[in-house]
Design a protein around this motif. Sequence first.
Motif, PDB file in Angstrom:
ATOM      1  N   UNK A   1       0.789  -1.220   0.000  1.00  0.00           N
ATOM      2  CA  UNK A   1       0.000   0.000   0.000  1.00  0.00           C
ATOM      3  C   UNK A   1       0.819   1.268   0.000  1.00  0.00           C
ATOM      4  N   UNK A   2       2.045   1.205   0.533  1.00  0.00           N
ATOM      5  CA  UNK A   2       2.873   2.407   0.624  1.00  0.00           C
ATOM      6  C   UNK A   2       4.046   2.401  -0.342  1.00  0.00           C
ATOM      7  N   UNK A   3       4.366   1.250  -0.893  1.00  0.00           N
ATOM      8  CA  UNK A   3       5.573   1.154  -1.713  1.00  0.00           C
ATOM      9  C   UNK A   3       5.549   2.104  -2.903  1.00  0.00           C
ATOM     10  N   UNK A   4       4.459   2.102  -3.643  1.00  0.00           N
ATOM     11  CA  UNK A   4       4.413   2.944  -4.833  1.00  0.00           C
ATOM     12  C   UNK A   4       4.588   4.411  -4.482  1.00  0.00           C
ATOM     13  N   UNK A   5       3.938   4.854  -3.409  1.00  0.00           N
ATOM     14  CA  UNK A   5       4.061   6.255  -3.014  1.00  0.00           C
ATOM     15  C   UNK A   5       5.496   6.594  -2.598  1.00  0.00           C
ATOM     16  N   UNK A   6       6.091   5.743  -1.776  1.00  0.00           N
ATOM     17  CA  UNK A   6       7.459   5.988  -1.318  1.00  0.00           C
ATOM     18  C   UNK A   6       8.438   5.992  -2.498  1.00  0.00           C
ATOM     19  N   UNK A   7       8.297   5.005  -3.386  1.00  0.00           N
ATOM     20  CA  UNK A   7       9.212   4.911  -4.524  1.00  0.00           C
ATOM     21  C   UNK A   7       8.997   6.062  -5.499  1.00  0.00           C
ATOM     22  N   UNK A   8       7.770   6.444  -5.739  1.00  0.00           N
ATOM     23  CA  UNK A   8       7.506   7.571  -6.639  1.00  0.00           C
ATOM     24  C   UNK A   8       8.158   8.840  -6.115  1.00  0.00           C
ATOM     25  N   UNK A   9       8.041   9.081  -4.825  1.00  0.00           N
ATOM     26  CA  UNK A   9       8.665  10.264  -4.236  1.00  0.00           C
ATOM     27  C   UNK A   9      10.174  10.236  -4.414  1.00  0.00           C
ATOM     28  N   UNK A  10      10.768   9.068  -4.240  1.00  0.00           N
ATOM     29  CA  UNK A  10      12.217   8.953  -4.412  1.00  0.00           C
ATOM     30  C   UNK A  10      12.623   9.233  -5.856  1.00  0.00           C
TER      31      UNK A  10
ATOM     32  N   UNK B   1       6.261  11.411 -14.493  1.00  0.00           N
ATOM     33  CA  UNK B   1       5.213  10.456 -14.119  1.00  0.00           C
ATOM     34  C   UNK B   1       5.131   9.242 -15.046  1.00  0.00           C
ATOM     35  N   UNK B   2       5.160   9.425 -16.379  1.00  0.00           N
ATOM     36  CA  UNK B   2       5.086   8.234 -17.235  1.00  0.00           C
ATOM     37  C   UNK B   2       6.281   7.305 -17.051  1.00  0.00           C
ATOM     38  N   UNK B   3       7.456   7.878 -16.769  1.00  0.00           N
ATOM     39  CA  UNK B   3       8.653   7.057 -16.596  1.00  0.00           C
ATOM     40  C   UNK B   3       8.551   6.232 -15.320  1.00  0.00           C
ATOM     41  N   UNK B   4       8.206   6.878 -14.204  1.00  0.00           N
ATOM     42  CA  UNK B   4       8.126   6.139 -12.948  1.00  0.00           C
ATOM     43  C   UNK B   4       6.975   5.139 -12.990  1.00  0.00           C
TER      44      UNK B   4
END
Length: 320
Positions: free
Chosen positions: A89-98, A112-115
Motif C-alpha cells: 500500500x505504501x511502496x508505490x508512493x514511497x518509490x515515486x517520491x524517491x 510520471x510516465x517514466x516512474x
Amino acid sequence: MAVLIDPARWPAHGTVFSHLVSDRSLAELHEFAAAAGIPRRAFDGDHYDVPVERYAELVARGAREVSGAELVRRLVASGLRIPAARRPGRLDRVLSQRFHRLLPGHSPLERDPVVADLLARWSEPHRHYHDRSHLLAVLTSIDLLLRHGEDCGRWVRAVKLAAWFHDAVYRGDPSRPPGQDEEDSAVLAETVLSDLGLPDPEVEETARLVRMTARHDPDPDDRAGAVLSDADLEVLGRGRGDYARYLAAVRRDFAHVPDEDFAAGRAAVVLSLLEQDPLYRTATGRRLWTAAARRNLSAELHPTAPHWHRPRGERPGRGG
C-alpha cells in the motif's frame, strides 16, 4: 512451536481480527495455518489475519496467546517483520517520491510516465524477490552507504538511477544467456534517460553500472560500482528471518524450474559468492554485512552445520 496470536481487536468486514505469526519461520507459520484450514489469501507478508470466531480454536491447536505489543516485539526480534514502508500500500508512493527527487528539473508530465512504467515493470506477477521491495531495499542501502562516508564522486544520481533500472527487465528465464536481463535493462536506461535529456556521460555511467550488476565485479577503483554492488548484495547480510524470506522469494521467482535443477543452479551461485574476496567492495559493506553474509551462504550449502544455529534474534549491524 512458536506460533503466536494476539487478541482480536482489528475491525474489518463486520468482525474483528487477530494476527497469527511465527517468531521462528514463515514455513512454520504456513504449516500451522494450512493444518488449521486458514486460506493463503489471509496471509499478509508476515502474518495471517484471522477472525475472532477462530481465536479459541487456534489457541487450542497450539497458538500461544500474547499481547499485541509482545507479538510485534517478538516478530521484530525474529527478523520476519515487514516494515510498513515496504508493504504494497505504501511502496508505490514511497518509490515515486524517491524517483521524483532524482529529477527535480523535470515536470510531472515528464517524470510520471517514466516512474509509472518502471513501477509496472517491478510489479510484474512473476517477481517475488526482484520486486518493488527489493528496489526500495537497494535504494535504502545506497543511502546508508553514503551516510557512512562511501564516495561515488560525481555519480551519486547515476548510482541511484542504476538501482531503478538494474532489474527493470527481469524475465526469470534460465534459458536466456547470462547477463541478458542486465543488458536489456541497460539499453532501456539508455533510451529512457536520453529521452529525458540527461547528460550523455551520466546516461553512459548509469548504463555501465546496470551492466556491472550481472557479475557484481566492480574494479578496485570503481567507487560508484562498489556502492551499487554492495547495496544490491546487502540482502545476503541480513538476519535469519529476512534471509529465509529472501530464499523463499527467490525460489518462487524460479517456480517453473524443477527442484533438482534449481538446487544445482543455486548452489553454483552460492559458491561463486563465497569465492569472492572481498564479497563487499566498500569498507562499510564489509564491516556491516560480511560476517552474516558468509554465515548465511555457508548455511545454505550446509544447513545442519553448527553455524546455522545461532541465538534467536541475532542480527548483523545495520548502521541505521
